[in-house]
Design an enzyme around this catalytic site. Sequence first.
Site: not given
Length: 449
Positions: A341, A288
């Site tokens: 994602r 992330d």
Amino acid sequence: MSARRRILAVLGGAAAALCLVTGLIAVQASAAAGCRVAYAVASQWNGGFGASITVTNLGDPLSSWQLRWSFTAGQTVTQGWNATFSQSGSTVTAVNVDYNGSLATNASTTIGFNGSWSGSNPVPSAFTLNGVTCTGSVTGSPSTSPSTSPSPTPSITPTSTPGPPPTGLVGWATQGGGTTGGGNASATTVTSSSALTSAASGTNPAVVRVSGTISCSGMIRVGSNKTIVGNSGAVISGCGLNVSEASNVIIRNLTFRNWNDDAINVQYSTRVWIDHNTLSNGYDGAIDVKRASDYVTVSWNHVHSHDKTMLLGHSDDNGGEDRGRLRVTYHHNYFDGTNQRHPRVRFGNPVHVYNNYYRNVGGYGVASTEGAGVLVECNYFENTGDPYHLGEGDSGPGSLVARNNHMTGSGAGQTGGSVASIPYPYTCDTPSQVKSIVTSGAGAGRISV
């Protein structure tokens, strides 16, 4: 123009002290004085370039410093970091900032800048540190004994093996001065979470080699100017690495399993390269990037047996920090039966997603949201019903341009809007060959370290 790296090492003696800022310490004739400078052009493009400078103090400890050099071809500094830059004519002065003013004997610090050039971009021929010409040698006698580091714990084994050079670095992490991590610092091998925590802390350049399996929980913070690299078979189990408020970090050749937060989290950080790792079975994000981070490359990673893979921008409400940043390149990653994602993008523009292999992706591939601009090109999508789309959940749409992608048993995807131009050189592999290229090269254990 392809990126170039040039190293300059300069030898010499003392020169008269030249101080532009009141309060800088002049070098006394009786004190030991000396310095070494490594100047690297990390990337160069039409009319612009990024450079990094590593300064090593060879003399007595300094509590503040200024570095000075002259350009010979009309170059100018346009933006800098880790120092306060000023330029008068051809002469450039870089003065320390509050967190890197102290330089012990043999200590180094790295600064960087973006600049402009026209015609040619030669390397400066000489540097001075607090008025002393940097020559790689020392004049005078040390007034104090050089400082030594505390003895390491038994689980830290210093070695002389250098860390891997950043060979193959492409994308946004080449910008803003480039990403070299710990550079040529002598490596330290760690075998426990406490040793890794200690070795990865601080801002001094360091190469940290992980050996065996390190079991841990939570997140281990990684400081600036670090290379964290795995020896063959290295595993981090149960925890992750937190690159927070840092710059110039490389993470390579590690296997992450069963993390209980994120495997790799990047926040408030710039110039980060995450390369050739294998990640599986974690709780939250695999990789992330968020909170105003910038200049990041995520390359040659293999993610499998996992849901939330790579998030870029954590919140729809964080546009004040994230707009104009969150510029990330994702290339040659292997998304192997993962769910979502890959990446999910907020605000960043341009975000570059190329030469990745998507296999049996359950939810969606790429999502562009909240005004982001994403270029999706030369990827291989196999059995991926929703390869890319605009908007996601409660997040509004961004822009997405798709070109030259190879589709096998996959949907058409959704595109719209325009994306800012890519500023760095790169090569798109033939899309139909991306599957074989990525599966044979992605993940830990596929590079020599």
